[in-house]
Scaffold this motif. Structure first.
Motif, PDB file in Angstrom:
ATOM      1  N   UNK A   1     -37.662  -2.553  18.984  1.00 33.72           N
ATOM      2  CA  UNK A   1     -38.155  -3.135  20.239  1.00 33.72           C
ATOM      3  C   UNK A   1     -38.546  -4.603  20.086  1.00 33.72           C
ATOM      4  N   UNK A   2     -39.069  -4.960  18.917  1.00 39.64           N
ATOM      5  CA  UNK A   2     -39.521  -6.332  18.662  1.00 39.64           C
ATOM      6  C   UNK A   2     -38.997  -6.756  17.291  1.00 39.64           C
ATOM      7  N   UNK A   3     -37.837  -7.407  17.236  1.00 40.16           N
ATOM      8  CA  UNK A   3     -37.149  -7.701  15.968  1.00 40.16           C
ATOM      9  C   UNK A   3     -37.927  -8.578  14.984  1.00 40.16           C
ATOM     10  N   UNK A   4     -38.811  -9.449  15.496  1.00 38.80           N
ATOM     11  CA  UNK A   4     -39.551 -10.351  14.617  1.00 38.80           C
ATOM     12  C   UNK A   4     -41.022 -10.375  15.013  1.00 38.80           C
ATOM     13  N   UNK A   5     -41.831 -10.974  14.155  1.00 37.32           N
ATOM     14  CA  UNK A   5     -43.255 -11.094  14.473  1.00 37.32           C
ATOM     15  C   UNK A   5     -43.452 -11.954  15.718  1.00 37.32           C
ATOM     16  N   UNK A   6     -42.639 -12.995  15.893  1.00 38.53           N
ATOM     17  CA  UNK A   6     -42.754 -13.828  17.089  1.00 38.53           C
ATOM     18  C   UNK A   6     -42.516 -13.006  18.350  1.00 38.53           C
ATOM     19  N   UNK A   7     -41.544 -12.081  18.293  1.00 38.86           N
ATOM     20  CA  UNK A   7     -41.308 -11.200  19.439  1.00 38.86           C
ATOM     21  C   UNK A   7     -42.525 -10.305  19.698  1.00 38.86           C
ATOM     22  N   UNK A   8     -43.160  -9.847  18.630  1.00 37.23           N
ATOM     23  CA  UNK A   8     -44.362  -9.025  18.779  1.00 37.23           C
ATOM     24  C   UNK A   8     -45.485  -9.802  19.462  1.00 37.23           C
ATOM     25  N   UNK A   9     -45.686 -11.034  19.034  1.00 40.17           N
ATOM     26  CA  UNK A   9     -46.765 -11.851  19.590  1.00 40.17           C
ATOM     27  C   UNK A   9     -46.500 -12.193  21.053  1.00 40.17           C
ATOM     28  N   UNK A  10     -45.263 -12.522  21.367  1.00 40.69           N
ATOM     29  CA  UNK A  10     -44.906 -12.806  22.759  1.00 40.69           C
ATOM     30  C   UNK A  10     -45.077 -11.547  23.607  1.00 40.69           C
ATOM     31  N   UNK A  11     -44.651 -10.406  23.056  1.00 41.47           N
ATOM     32  CA  UNK A  11     -44.802  -9.146  23.776  1.00 41.47           C
ATOM     33  C   UNK A  11     -46.258  -8.827  24.077  1.00 41.47           C
ATOM     34  N   UNK A  12     -47.140  -9.142  23.135  1.00 43.23           N
ATOM     35  CA  UNK A  12     -48.570  -8.899  23.338  1.00 43.23           C
ATOM     36  C   UNK A  12     -49.114  -9.751  24.476  1.00 43.23           C
ATOM     37  N   UNK A  13     -48.709 -11.022  24.539  1.00 41.44           N
ATOM     38  CA  UNK A  13     -49.199 -11.901  25.594  1.00 41.44           C
ATOM     39  C   UNK A  13     -48.587 -11.541  26.949  1.00 41.44           C
ATOM     40  N   UNK A  14     -47.353 -11.084  26.945  1.00 37.73           N
ATOM     41  CA  UNK A  14     -46.750 -10.608  28.198  1.00 37.73           C
ATOM     42  C   UNK A  14     -47.516  -9.390  28.712  1.00 37.73           C
ATOM     43  N   UNK A  15     -47.921  -8.532  27.800  1.00 35.04           N
ATOM     44  CA  UNK A  15     -48.714  -7.361  28.176  1.00 35.04           C
ATOM     45  C   UNK A  15     -50.079  -7.794  28.702  1.00 35.04           C
ATOM     46  N   UNK A  16     -50.680  -8.788  28.050  1.00 32.90           N
ATOM     47  CA  UNK A  16     -51.976  -9.309  28.508  1.00 32.90           C
ATOM     48  C   UNK A  16     -51.846  -9.907  29.906  1.00 32.90           C
ATOM     49  N   UNK A  17     -50.741 -10.594  30.165  1.00 34.94           N
ATOM     50  CA  UNK A  17     -50.515 -11.171  31.495  1.00 34.94           C
ATOM     51  C   UNK A  17     -50.426 -10.077  32.550  1.00 34.94           C
ATOM     52  N   UNK A  18     -49.793  -8.962  32.183  1.00 33.81           N
ATOM     53  CA  UNK A  18     -49.687  -7.829  33.111  1.00 33.81           C
ATOM     54  C   UNK A  18     -51.072  -7.285  33.448  1.00 33.81           C
ATOM     55  N   UNK A  19     -51.927  -7.179  32.449  1.00 31.27           N
ATOM     56  CA  UNK A  19     -53.296  -6.707  32.684  1.00 31.27           C
ATOM     57  C   UNK A  19     -54.068  -7.687  33.551  1.00 31.27           C
ATOM     58  N   UNK A  20     -53.869  -8.988  33.321  1.00 31.77           N
ATOM     59  CA  UNK A  20     -54.573 -10.009  34.099  1.00 31.77           C
ATOM     60  C   UNK A  20     -54.166  -9.956  35.569  1.00 31.77           C
ATOM     61  N   UNK A  21     -52.880  -9.643  35.818  1.00 33.03           N
ATOM     62  CA  UNK A  21     -52.418  -9.593  37.208  1.00 33.03           C
ATOM     63  C   UNK A  21     -53.043  -8.439  37.980  1.00 33.03           C
ATOM     64  N   UNK A  22     -53.557  -7.450  37.262  1.00 36.39           N
ATOM     65  CA  UNK A  22     -54.209  -6.330  37.917  1.00 36.39           C
ATOM     66  C   UNK A  22     -55.633  -6.670  38.345  1.00 36.39           C
ATOM     67  N   UNK A  23     -56.148  -7.800  37.845  1.00 37.41           N
ATOM     68  CA  UNK A  23     -57.487  -8.239  38.211  1.00 37.41           C
ATOM     69  C   UNK A  23     -57.415  -9.174  39.424  1.00 37.41           C
ATOM     70  N   UNK A  24     -58.505  -9.263  40.213  1.00 40.62           N
ATOM     71  CA  UNK A  24     -58.499 -10.180  41.362  1.00 40.62           C
ATOM     72  C   UNK A  24     -58.245 -11.613  40.915  1.00 40.62           C
ATOM     73  N   UNK A  25     -57.271 -12.275  41.523  1.00 37.40           N
ATOM     74  CA  UNK A  25     -56.929 -13.647  41.169  1.00 37.40           C
ATOM     75  C   UNK A  25     -57.756 -14.655  41.932  1.00 37.40           C
ATOM     76  N   UNK A  26     -57.585 -15.917  41.575  1.00 39.19           N
ATOM     77  CA  UNK A  26     -58.329 -16.970  42.254  1.00 39.19           C
ATOM     78  C   UNK A  26     -58.017 -17.004  43.743  1.00 39.19           C
ATOM     79  N   UNK A  27     -56.762 -16.691  44.103  1.00 38.10           N
ATOM     80  CA  UNK A  27     -56.408 -16.744  45.508  1.00 38.10           C
ATOM     81  C   UNK A  27     -57.175 -15.723  46.327  1.00 38.10           C
ATOM     82  N   UNK A  28     -57.639 -14.672  45.659  1.00 39.06           N
ATOM     83  CA  UNK A  28     -58.407 -13.661  46.364  1.00 39.06           C
ATOM     84  C   UNK A  28     -59.766 -14.159  46.806  1.00 39.06           C
ATOM     85  N   UNK A  29     -60.195 -15.316  46.305  1.00 43.54           N
ATOM     86  CA  UNK A  29     -61.509 -15.851  46.670  1.00 43.54           C
ATOM     87  C   UNK A  29     -61.446 -16.722  47.924  1.00 43.54           C
TER      88      UNK A  29
END
Length: 231
Positions: free
Chosen positions: A70-98
């Motif tokens: 799924x993640x051929x290199x460590x760089x792919x792993x790190x990018x995958x982690x931040x993409x996952x973090x971005x997904x979690x952040x999108x589930x939280x109320x954004x600035x536009x919601x204010x």
């Protein structure tokens, strides 16, 4: 008839394999998320330097060969982690919601939340260095992420112009790019200088943003145009 049966016998396993491949999509996606979540936990706990395939495999119970599939290199792993973090952040109320009121207090809380995740900021700095390489996964990831951030702030700037808190002569998108650059520069200073407190950085960012959107000038115009002043 015999030829028909032979062709059918050959085609049926192929169709079955295709159905199996489609059926494995959901489990495969779930496994990717499981791996990315484990990497993010390691990053938050001890930093991205401790991310290894062996540790991820031990933590998730997923074979190392599957992790690398799924993640051929460590760089792919790190990018995958931040993409996952971005997904979690999108589930939280954004600035536009204010809106319609984007107060400095609300913005300050959002900044404080980002600064509290220091290891993620360090990882993003590392990925930005890797992104200078066109074939690195960080390149495409940060291109998408920065464009999304610019689009987000462009909308916010347009709303501020409608509210009269940002000068209407300014270009919303260009200002959004400048705000992003301001944030990235301040984060670099924050990570390098241990004496720079989060509260100070929040103040610097908000002050810099006020200058970029000419908010001080807009407030002055509102003041001098107030009929109560008789000017």
């Amino acid at each position: 008839m015999l030829s028909y049966l032979l062709v059918t016998a050959i085609e049926q396993p192929t169709a079955s394999r295709r159905r199996a491949k489609r059926g494995n999509y959901a489990p495969s996606r779930a496994r990717r998320e499981q791996i990315a979540s484990a990497v993010l936990q390691i990053v938050d706990q001890s930093g991205f330097g401790d991310v290894t395939v062996v540790r991820i495999s031990e933590q998730t119970g997923i074979p190392q060969s599957s992790v690398l599939y799924h993640f051929p290199t460590k760089d792919h792993l790190l990018v995958g982690a931040m993409e996952y973090a971005d997904t979690l952040d999108r589930e939280q109320p954004g600035l536009e919601g204010t809106w319609p009121e984007l107060g400095e207090e609300t913005l300050g809380r959002a900044i404080g939340m980002r600064l509290s995740k220091r290891n993620r900021l360090l990882l993003m700095t590392y990925l930005r260095g890797l992104a200078t390489q066109q074939d690195n996964p960080a390149n495409a990831y940060l291109a998408r992420k920065d464009e999304q951030t610019i689009d987000h702030w462009t909308r916010l700037c347009s709303r501020m112009q409608e509210q009269g808190t940002m000068h209407k002569a300014l270009d919303a998108r260009r200002t959004a790019i400048q705000i992003l650059a301001l944030w990235q520069g301040l984060v670099q200073a924050y990570l390098r200088d241990d004496s720079l407190e989060p509260q100070t950085l929040r103040s610097l960012f908000i002050d810099g943003m006020r200058h970029l959107i000419c908010q001080n000038w807009q407030e002055f115009l509102t003041y001098v145009c107030d009929p109560k002043l008789g000017i």
